[in-house]
Design a protein around this motif. Structure first.
Motif: not given
Lengths: 117, 115
Positions: A48-55, A57-58, A72-77
């Motif tokens: 999964i990925s996320i752009s810096s314009i978002k906070d 992504n699911e 900081h970023l985190s991955l929730h499973i």
């Protein structure tokens, strides 16, 4: 210097519970972030990925959260499954001035996730 | 095959020898990347190719390392006069092009051991 850091070498979680994997970065030029999953003797697989314009992504059981101010970023499973047991890598890239990805990914050291049945 | 293919899967060689590692990207992918992963560490960028543009060699650790790519097909990574610190898993990845919305797809790597 380690521009992307995963400070937890390992994480152990019970099946059905939430797994939270964390990643910190120092380079403010990073504007795109990815999570990869790696099984032994195999190459990393994009999750999964996320752009810096978002906070946030699911995608199914996987959600990535980005806190730019904290770098900081985190991955929730949720829910975690035994098949999720693998090494998880956080990666980041910086777009060039033209807005096209520079292509080069900077990876963290990885977190070994173990999900117990 | 459908994925990125790397050969050999394992390579053991003596210090001082040259080695050549091969990567077949996914058909149609214009961007190709080489990374290495030392034991217990994350992936370290080495070099990437995008179409006919000059490659970005900024991650190559020394002049003993070089890589070539013919068009948008096979790439070879060559390490000359290997040293023990070159021991690592060398991973190749490809993507449609170098853009944020084009994730890199990795091969299974070549595990290189220098005796």
């Amino acid at each position: 210097d380690q521009q992307v850091k995963q400070n937890s070498p390992s994480l152990s979680v019970q099946e059905g519970r939430i797994s939270i994997l964390n990643c910190d970065y120092t380079n403010s030029m990073f504007d795109y972030f990815l999570w990869y999953k790696k099984y032994p003797a195999e190459g990393p697989t994009f999750l999964i990925s996320i752009s810096s314009i978002k906070d946030k992504n699911e995608d199914g059981r996987f959600t990535v959260f980005l806190n730019k101010s904290a770098k900081h970023l985190s991955l929730h499973i949720v829910p975690s499954q035994p098949g999720d047991s693998a090494v998880y890598f956080c990666a980041a890239s910086a777009s060039n001035a033209g807005g096209t990805s520079y292509g080069k990914l900077t990876f963290g050291q990885g977190t070994i996730l173990t999900v117990h049945p | 095959g459908a994925g990125v293919s790397q050969s050999p899967s394992n390579k053991v060689t003596e210090k001082g020898k040259d080695v050549e590692l091969r990567c077949d990207p996914i058909s149609g992918h214009t961007a190709l990347y080489w990374y290495r992963q030392r034991l217990g560490q994350g992936l370290e960028f080495l070099i990437y190719f995008q179409g006919n543009s000059a490659p970005d060699k900024s991650g190559l650790p020394s002049d003993r390392f070089s890589a070539e790519r013919t068009g948008e097909s096979v790439s070879t990574l060559t390490i000359q006069r290997t040293q023990q610190e070159d021991s690592a898993v060398y991973l190749c990845a490809s993507s449609l092009w170098t853009a944020n919305n084009q994730p890199q797809h990795f091969g299974d790597g070549t595990r290189l051991s220098i005796l």
